[in-house]
Design an enzyme around this catalytic site. Structure first.
Site, PDB file in Angstrom:
ATOM      1  N   SER A 258       0.477  -1.460   0.452  1.00  0.00           N
ATOM      2  CA  SER A 258      -0.413   0.103   0.442  1.00  0.00           C
ATOM      3  C   SER A 258       0.633   0.985  -0.192  1.00  0.00           C
ATOM      4  CB  SER A 258      -0.589   0.157   1.564  1.00  0.00           C
ATOM      5  OG  SER A 258      -1.033   1.005   1.897  1.00  0.00           O
ATOM      6  N   LYS A 259       0.481   2.360  -0.857  1.00  0.00           N
ATOM      7  CA  LYS A 259       1.241   3.424  -0.360  1.00  0.00           C
ATOM      8  C   LYS A 259       1.992   4.286   0.913  1.00  0.00           C
ATOM      9  CE  LYS A 259      -1.115   5.193  -4.392  1.00  0.00           C
ATOM     10  NZ  LYS A 259      -2.678   5.833  -4.152  1.00  0.00           N
ATOM     11  N   ARG A 260       1.124   3.468   2.373  1.00  0.00           N
ATOM     12  CA  ARG A 260       1.078   3.940   3.376  1.00  0.00           C
ATOM     13  C   ARG A 260       2.014   3.359   3.558  1.00  0.00           C
ATOM     14  NH1 ARG A 260      -3.793   4.914   2.729  1.00  0.00           N
ATOM     15  NH2 ARG A 260      -4.520   2.432   3.198  1.00  0.00           N
TER      16      ARG A 260
END
Ligand code: GLU
Ligand code: ZN
Length: 493
Positions: A258-260
């Site tokens: 995920s981008k996070r």
């Protein structure tokens, strides 16, 4: 020049991430392999989410990575402008033509009405999706809605047929008509959406191959339908683009990266001192293989053999350890001068150097680099190992032993070791690695009958501040006699 035209078209929201970089790389490599054109387009039509900062970061990132674009921001090209926020009149014009030709229509349904009907469809066991209620509104019904003060969205009318295409990566893919309902292309505010602007620009910019992440698979039938409509009304001239969807990248615990996730952030790699060469080399392996088990190659070498047909449809696993180890391989290929040049900004940023290094400091650095080059996988690891050389000099921080290391190694037991080392080193006249080694071995190993670890550990920590350092005797030589003796004296105290 071949006719191949590919694009990298991120939205400037948030921080650039590795998924994005992989997409850019595969497009870049395909363009370079075919002698085609790599178009860089900025999809910034979402004023609420886009930022100028993120736009600048994107350009800066591609430049840092060395992925040059043939058309796009700051470079220009025959289809300029390449920022969608500057192309709004084009989208308004196309939306108007789609409405006029009946390929699109105004939809007045409110969010609540849509939700209610979706719920009802679910309960009836049907596929919930837009039901086409506004497809055939009469002029009166429209007027009625208008007097109620409703502003319509523009919806694209999907043909009632299934959609199949031969994906360059996944082979034949089919979406049944019922799963692709009519969709919104312009908001009630007049803002055009991704669903419109992305395929419209692919058409206008004559994109031939769309290589993008698998998360966009479901937008492809819509884009193909829109393409066909654009062809009918004379906006599209060429063939439908070919689509290839790059596999998902999985992170920890077999979840989609995920981008996070911290290992997702491109900034992290820059800050830790990954080389662009190393990062791109690793990202190339996410869904593609060079062949012959070769895992070490430059992006230029990748480009000589890259073919979309050989991209693997199975999810790829992101392995930070492997990425880091490949980066270490890249660091070892650099000439010492080049590595010194690359690490310098990190030394300055970390305050190890207060400014651009003087000629003298540069010499120290170049002499020290061969000692650490084998041991570092990122530039930042090098900083920790080199910092002791620059401490205690004009404009540099004072030298300090890492307190955790001091507690472990600089114990009362270490006191006599350091005292003996100090005496032995003070007597060394010709300050060279062999002489230093000889003096310390004689005094500590033979004299005090210590094991090397017990003998040299305290000296290492006293002089370099840490237990992980370049080889000890060489380090002492480069540091010089005065500073070495001063640091041992300070530790004894
Ligand atoms: N702007 C879109 C995104 O960043 C582009 C997707 C595409 O490649 O079509 O997700
Ligand atoms: Zn409607």
């Amino acid at each position: 020049m071949s006719e191949v035209r590919v694009r990298f078209c991120p939205s400037p929201t948030g921080n650039p991430h590795v998924g994005m970089v992989r997409t850019a790389l595969f497009n870049w490599a395909y363009a370079r392999h075919t002698g085609g054109t790599f178009v860089f387009r900025i999809e910034d039509t979402d004023t609420a989410r886009d930022s100028e900062q993120s736009y600048n970061d994107l350009l800066d990132s591609l430049r840092w990575l060395g992925m040059d674009w043939d058309e796009g921001p700051e470079v220009g090209g025959p289809h300029a402008p390449y920022r969608q926020s500057q192309r709004m009149d084009i989208y308004a014009d196309v939306a108007g033509k789609l409405l006029a030709s009946g390929h699109a229509y105004h939809c007045y349904c409110s969010q609540e009405e849509l939700e209610e009907r979706r719920e009802a469809a679910r309960e009836a066991g049907k596929t919930p999706g837009y039901d086409g209620a506004c497809r055939t509104l009469s002029a009166e019904q429209k007027a009625d809605y208008e007097t109620q003060g409703r502003s319509p969205v523009v919806r694209f009318r999907m043909p009632d047929t299934d959609f199949t295409w031969t994906d360059l990566v996944r082979g034949d893919v089919t979406f049944a008509a019922e799963h692709v309902p009519d969709y919104v292309i312009v908001r009630a505010t007049g803002e055009p959406l991704y669903t419109l602007v992305n395929p419209v620009d692919d058409v206008l910019m004559e994109i031939t191959h769309v290589l993008r992440g698998e998360d966009l698979l479901s937008s492809t039938p819509r884009q193909l339908a829109l393409y066909d409509a654009l062809k009918e009304i004379g906006v599209a001239k060429g063939e439908r683009p070919l689509y290839g969807h790059l596999p998902y990248v999985m992170g920890e615990g077999n979840k989609k990266l995920s981008k996070r996730d911290p290992e997702s952030s491109l900034l992290m790699y820059r800050e830790e001192g990954y080389l662009p060469e190393g990062l791109l080399n690793y990202l190339a392996l996410l869904g593609w293989a060079f062949g012959e088990d070769r895992e070490f190659f430059s992006k230029e070498e990748m480009a000589t053999v890259f073919d979309v047909a050989r991209v693997n449809a199975n999810p790829a696993r992101f392995d930070l350890k492997k990425c880091t180890s490949i980066n270490g391989d890249w660091i070892r290929t650099l000439a010492p001068d080049e590595l010194a040049r690359r690490i310098t900004p990190y030394l300055i940023k970390d305050g190890v150097l207060s400014a651009e290094p003087t000629a003298e400091q540069m010499d120290v650095l170049k002499n020290a680099i061969p000692l650490v080059q084998e041991r570092m996988e990122t530039l930042r690891q090098g900083i920790g190992m080199l910092g002791f050389l620059f401490a205690d000099q004009p404009g540099s921080p004072a030298f300090a032993v890492d307190p955790v290391e001091a507690e472990k190694v600089l114990t009362p037991d270490a006191q006599p070791v350091l005292v003996a080392a100090l005496a032995a080193l003070t007597a060394v006249e010709n300050w060279t690695t062999p002489a230093i080694e000889e003096a310390l071995r004689t005094a500590l190993i033979e004299g005090l009958e210590l094991k090397p670890k017990v003998a040299f550990g305290p000296v290492r920590v006293a002089v370099t501040g840490r237990r992980v350092s370049p080889p000890l005797f060489e380090s002492l030589e480069i540091l010089g006699k005065d500073r070495s003796l001063a640091r041992i004296t300070a530790s004894i105290k």
